[in-house]
Scaffold this motif. Sequence first.
Motif, PDB file in Angstrom:
ATOM      1  N   SER A  72      15.124  47.592  55.440  1.00 40.46           N
ATOM      2  CA  SER A  72      14.388  48.706  56.047  1.00 40.46           C
ATOM      3  C   SER A  72      14.687  48.810  57.540  1.00 40.46           C
ATOM      4  O   SER A  72      14.882  49.906  58.072  1.00 40.46           O
ATOM      5  N   TRP A  73      14.731  47.658  58.220  1.00 41.74           N
ATOM      6  CA  TRP A  73      15.081  47.662  59.642  1.00 41.74           C
ATOM      7  C   TRP A  73      16.493  48.199  59.848  1.00 41.74           C
ATOM      8  O   TRP A  73      16.736  48.964  60.781  1.00 41.74           O
ATOM      9  N   PHE A  74      17.399  47.802  58.984  1.00 42.96           N
ATOM     10  CA  PHE A  74      18.772  48.296  59.094  1.00 42.96           C
ATOM     11  C   PHE A  74      18.815  49.819  58.982  1.00 42.96           C
ATOM     12  O   PHE A  74      19.502  50.496  59.758  1.00 42.96           O
ATOM     13  N   THR A  75      18.068  50.367  58.015  1.00 43.60           N
ATOM     14  CA  THR A  75      18.043  51.819  57.836  1.00 43.60           C
ATOM     15  C   THR A  75      17.485  52.514  59.077  1.00 43.60           C
ATOM     16  O   THR A  75      18.009  53.545  59.523  1.00 43.60           O
ATOM     17  N   THR A  76      16.424  51.952  59.655  1.00 42.53           N
ATOM     18  CA  THR A  76      15.839  52.510  60.875  1.00 42.53           C
ATOM     19  C   THR A  76      16.841  52.478  62.018  1.00 42.53           C
ATOM     20  O   THR A  76      17.013  53.468  62.748  1.00 42.53           O
ATOM     21  N   LEU A  77      17.508  51.351  62.200  1.00 47.27           N
ATOM     22  CA  LEU A  77      18.486  51.204  63.279  1.00 47.27           C
ATOM     23  C   LEU A  77      19.678  52.122  63.068  1.00 47.27           C
ATOM     24  O   LEU A  77      20.201  52.713  64.024  1.00 47.27           O
ATOM     25  N   LEU A  78      20.119  52.262  61.819  1.00 48.42           N
ATOM     26  CA  LEU A  78      21.246  53.140  61.538  1.00 48.42           C
ATOM     27  C   LEU A  78      20.918  54.583  61.913  1.00 48.42           C
ATOM     28  O   LEU A  78      21.754  55.298  62.477  1.00 48.42           O
ATOM     29  N   ASP A  79      19.693  54.992  61.634  1.00 49.02           N
ATOM     30  CA  ASP A  79      19.269  56.343  62.003  1.00 49.02           C
ATOM     31  C   ASP A  79      19.249  56.508  63.516  1.00 49.02           C
ATOM     32  O   ASP A  79      19.643  57.557  64.037  1.00 49.02           O
ATOM     33  N   LYS A  80      18.777  55.491  64.246  1.00 47.10           N
ATOM     34  CA  LYS A  80      18.772  55.567  65.707  1.00 47.10           C
ATOM     35  C   LYS A  80      20.196  55.712  66.238  1.00 47.10           C
ATOM     36  O   LYS A  80      20.445  56.501  67.162  1.00 47.10           O
ATOM     37  N   TRP A  81      21.107  54.954  65.675  1.00 43.69           N
ATOM     38  CA  TRP A  81      22.492  55.039  66.132  1.00 43.69           C
ATOM     39  C   TRP A  81      23.103  56.399  65.818  1.00 43.69           C
ATOM     40  O   TRP A  81      23.693  57.040  66.697  1.00 43.69           O
ATOM     41  N   GLU A  82      22.961  56.849  64.588  1.00 40.81           N
ATOM     42  CA  GLU A  82      23.721  58.025  64.171  1.00 40.81           C
ATOM     43  C   GLU A  82      23.022  59.337  64.500  1.00 40.81           C
ATOM     44  O   GLU A  82      23.679  60.380  64.551  1.00 40.81           O
ATOM     45  N   SER A  83      21.709  59.294  64.745  1.00 41.76           N
ATOM     46  CA  SER A  83      20.997  60.521  65.116  1.00 41.76           C
ATOM     47  C   SER A  83      20.727  60.607  66.612  1.00 41.76           C
ATOM     48  O   SER A  83      20.530  61.707  67.139  1.00 41.76           O
ATOM     49  N   GLY A  84      20.704  59.449  67.294  1.00 36.38           N
ATOM     50  CA  GLY A  84      20.333  59.446  68.699  1.00 36.38           C
ATOM     51  C   GLY A  84      21.399  58.950  69.641  1.00 36.38           C
ATOM     52  O   GLY A  84      21.826  59.673  70.550  1.00 36.38           O
ATOM     53  N   ILE A  85      21.867  57.722  69.455  1.00 33.71           N
ATOM     54  CA  ILE A  85      22.739  57.090  70.441  1.00 33.71           C
ATOM     55  C   ILE A  85      24.166  57.616  70.382  1.00 33.71           C
ATOM     56  O   ILE A  85      24.733  58.031  71.402  1.00 33.71           O
ATOM     57  N   LEU A  86      24.777  57.600  69.204  1.00 30.48           N
ATOM     58  CA  LEU A  86      26.179  58.018  69.098  1.00 30.48           C
ATOM     59  C   LEU A  86      26.402  59.479  69.511  1.00 30.48           C
ATOM     60  O   LEU A  86      27.413  59.783  70.156  1.00 30.48           O
ATOM     61  N   PRO A  87      25.506  60.420  69.171  1.00 38.55           N
ATOM     62  CA  PRO A  87      25.705  61.786  69.678  1.00 38.55           C
ATOM     63  C   PRO A  87      25.686  61.862  71.206  1.00 38.55           C
ATOM     64  O   PRO A  87      26.446  62.635  71.795  1.00 38.55           O
ATOM     65  N   ALA A  88      24.833  61.055  71.857  1.00 40.74           N
ATOM     66  CA  ALA A  88      24.812  61.033  73.321  1.00 40.74           C
ATOM     67  C   ALA A  88      26.108  60.445  73.863  1.00 40.74           C
ATOM     68  O   ALA A  88      26.684  60.956  74.834  1.00 40.74           O
ATOM     69  N   PHE A  89      26.579  59.366  73.241  1.00 35.37           N
ATOM     70  CA  PHE A  89      27.859  58.791  73.631  1.00 35.37           C
ATOM     71  C   PHE A  89      28.970  59.830  73.508  1.00 35.37           C
ATOM     72  O   PHE A  89      29.795  59.995  74.407  1.00 35.37           O
TER      73      PHE A  89
END
Length: 346
Positions: A72-89
């Motif tokens: 569950s933590w992995f799924t949450t973190l994956l969403d943060k990366w692919e919906s939030g961090i990587l688009p900003a990068f």
Amino acid sequence: TYDHINSTLRQDLAVSFYRMLEFFMENYILTSSGNSYVSSHNIRNCVMTMRAAIALHGADGLSSSQKTQVNSWFTTLLDKWESGILPAFAHFRDDDGAWNWGAAYGMFGFPPQYQLFDDMKYGTDRDYYQSQAWIKESINQYWYFYRPDNYCIHLGDAIVKLDQANRVMYRHAAEYDDARSKYLVQVYNQSQYLRNSNLVFAKLLYKDFTRSTVPHPQPPLNYWADKTGLSVSRTSWNEDATMLWFYNAPAKRTDHEHRDNNTFTIIKDKPLIVDAGFYDSYATSHYNNYYTRTIAHNSICVYDGTESYRNLGRSVSNDGGQIESDRLENLDDVFSNEHRRGKWIR
């Protein structure tokens, strides 16, 4: 080594690691401070927790409910990366490989990011090297963010010297077969740069010893990163080159942003027209009132005695310079009127 240690020790390790990850997730990721995807240390937090979640997947010693929680933590973190961090990068680095922190931070945060890219490639079904086009061009940070004396052009909150071959150079060369990274590896893995055992180990782990010698790739002498607002020009790639860099950020960059829009520096053997001040410590009186303010940079200040300025929530000296705004939290903030700072006309 994990598979070869005593099973009891291995299980105890997994349980202890789980408790540490649980504390970190609850206090730093699953909170409001964990929702900043552009400018805070939350990005590094998400690197470390994602790596931990991958390492604990199906770990020996965890109960079924704990394994479900890790997933569950992995799924949450994956969403943060692919919906939030990587688009900003992807926005800031764009097709020129720049970044929205100062040049020092732009490179400083790269090695742990590459470690995450590796962990995702070999531990999950995500290959960001191939799906995120900006990663290949980010090697430009190692070429244009450094002066001819190999110190970073931005003497902000971290002064970095380019003097070692690291994971980024090795892995970029391996993934992309790129002349820029292959040349950097060739230069900075030589014996005079191997100052400690970690650097020797990285060379043994990552270097392709069968690769032939490559000539200097001679990237263009002029570089412009439009999303970051950084222009760099140099007369040559030699150590005696003259270099000019100029900042005009279209949007506020980060929490660590200096009030330095429309500033420039000229370097010939050493900085000739420079940023003033020094970094004594974060949020000190000097940091708030001078070091990060416009007056410490090569810019024009227009004094108005009726104006008042704030920095990190505190009243600071009136230098006639640039205002502060709240930190960027996500990519949408970059486009808000509050954070729009400059425009390039030509």
